[in-house]
Design a protein around this motif. Structure first.
Motif, short mmCIF file in Angstrom:
data_model
loop_
_atom_site.label_atom_id
_atom_site.label_comp_id
_atom_site.label_asym_id
_atom_site.label_seq_id
_atom_site.Cartn_x
_atom_site.Cartn_y
_atom_site.Cartn_z
N MET A 1 3.31 -4.64 11.43
CA MET A 1 2.46 -4.50 10.27
C MET A 1 1.93 -5.86 9.86
O MET A 1 2.57 -6.88 10.06
N ARG A 3 1.05 -9.30 8.13
CA ARG A 3 1.58 -10.16 7.10
C ARG A 3 0.74 -11.43 6.97
O ARG A 3 1.20 -12.45 6.49
N PRO A 5 -2.73 -11.83 5.36
CA PRO A 5 -3.87 -11.18 4.71
C PRO A 5 -5.19 -11.89 4.92
O PRO A 5 -6.23 -11.27 4.97
N GLU A 57 -0.43 2.87 7.32
CA GLU A 57 0.28 3.52 6.23
C GLU A 57 1.01 4.77 6.72
O GLU A 57 2.16 5.03 6.33
N TYR A 277 7.28 0.79 1.43
CA TYR A 277 5.89 0.49 1.78
C TYR A 277 5.28 -0.60 0.90
O TYR A 277 4.91 -1.66 1.39
N TYR A 278 5.20 -0.33 -0.38
CA TYR A 278 4.50 -1.28 -1.25
C TYR A 278 5.21 -2.62 -1.36
O TYR A 278 4.57 -3.68 -1.33
N ASP A 281 6.60 -3.75 2.91
CA ASP A 281 5.53 -3.87 3.90
C ASP A 281 4.29 -4.57 3.34
O ASP A 281 3.72 -5.45 4.00
N GLN A 282 3.86 -4.18 2.15
CA GLN A 282 2.64 -4.74 1.60
C GLN A 282 2.85 -5.99 0.76
O GLN A 282 1.89 -6.66 0.40
#
Length: 352
Positions: A1, A3, A5, A57, A277-278, A281-282
């Protein structure tokens, strides 16, 4: 995923430029071979079949719900999402499934890219749980939609935010000639930054930007206002060549089932979703995650697409009128062989 941005944002910004060469075409996509697309999907999926999916997602949702290892076929996960990136991957024959809103499939049809929608998800109480709010720049003097007359509005053609701007103008009794549309990619924090710097007076904001923008610029007079329109369509989108292939068509049907069950799991496990997730991961705060979960509300996955297609038709007709393109029957965008697959999977899961 991802990382990194900044790298992801740079890639996303480049995609609309790649699409610019296609955007001038006003010819609709060629007619699909109806016999092949309407052929019965094989009842069983070949476990050696591989499909490439661009939806990070969904990958996380399947992992957190314990379904990722249960997929009865092979999946290659592509770290891309959103209409422009998926369109380019479809054109390169390197992607079989992606997540997208309603606009990318319409834009693809007009630019000669043959695609289908194989799953549909909406929001319960969509007006009270909008995907976007209209960000207003400090000092723009905009309190209602009618105040948009003569203002500069961020616009991303070919994406959901761009179509929403046109729908907002129509609701306000305005046309493109009544405002100044400023073409900007709706990625990352591009819109909040453009608003805060006065580059535009209004822009549709989504996700955590709805919360962060007024928090950052509110002291200067920044705010958001509700547009009062339904803006909740979400789809699984595929190139038609993938569902013409019987083996891939069967794998995609099974993927739709897993997608639906993952959506139901996320809805029923907000704490795990926020953390997995939030936050992890995000890289968002738990508070941001809670805000996003509350804003989304609960999913609505219909077994009948009739109303969804009717709403899509209205969007097609509006975009055709405002962009000078030829309208078409929105039903050609949907592969109705998959119509009840997701809803049936949720029912079966609940029963078991």
């Amino acid at each position: 995923m991802p990382r990194h941005p900044r790298v992801a944002l740079a890639a996303a910004l480049a995609v609309p430029l790649l699409l610019a060469g296609c955007a001038d075409s006003t010819s609709p996509t060629t007619t699909v071979d109806a016999e092949k697309v309407s052929a019965k999907i094989p009842a069983k999926v070949d476990p050696d079949t591989t499909i490439t999916v661009g939806s990070p997602e969904i990958q996380i949702a399947l992992k957190l719900s314990g379904q990722l290892e249960k997929l009865p076929f092979k999946v290659k996960w592509a770290n891309i999402s959103g209409g422009p990136q998926c369109s380019e991957a479809f054109r390169a024959h390197s992607l079989d499934v992606c997540s997208a809103a309603e606009i990318p499939s319409i834009h693809a049809h007009w630019t000669g890219l043959d695609t289908k929608l194989v799953a549909a998800k909406f929001r319960k109480d969509p007006i009270d749980h909008p995907t976007y709010e209209l960000g207003i720049a400090p000092g723009a003097d905009i309190d209602t939609l009618k105040d948009l007359r003569g203002k500069k509005i961020a616009y991303s053609p070919g994406q959901a935010q761009g179509a929403l701007v046109l729908r907002i103008l129509a609701k306000a009794g305005l046309g493109k000639e009544d405002v100044e549309l400023v073409e900007l990619p709706s990625t990352g924090d591009v819109y909040p930054t453009a608003l805060g710097s006065g580059q535009v007076d209004a822009a549709p904001l989504g996700g955590v930007n709805i919360k962060r923008y007024p928090a950052k610029y509110g002291k200067d007079g920044a705010k958001t206002i509700q547009h009062g329109l339904r803006d909740d369509p979400g789809h699984l989108w595929v190139p038609t060549e993938s569902v013409k292939d019987p083996r891939k068509a069967a794998a995609i049907r099974e993927f739709v089932k897993f997608w639906a069950r993952a959506a139901a799991w996320v809805d029923g496990h907000p704490t795990e979703w926020i953390e997995g997730y939030y936050v992890k991961d995000q890289g968002l705060t738990r508070e941001d995650g809670e805000y996003l979960v509350k804003g989304v509300g609960h999913p609505d996955i219909p077994a009948d697409w009739t109303s969804a297609i009717a709403r899509q038709q209205k969007t097609v007709d509006l975009l055709a009128k405002e962009t000078g393109r030829k309208s078409f029957d929105a039903e050609v965008l949907f592969d109705r062989r998959y119509e009840s697959v997701a809803a049936d999977a949720i029912k079966a899961g609940a029963a078991s």
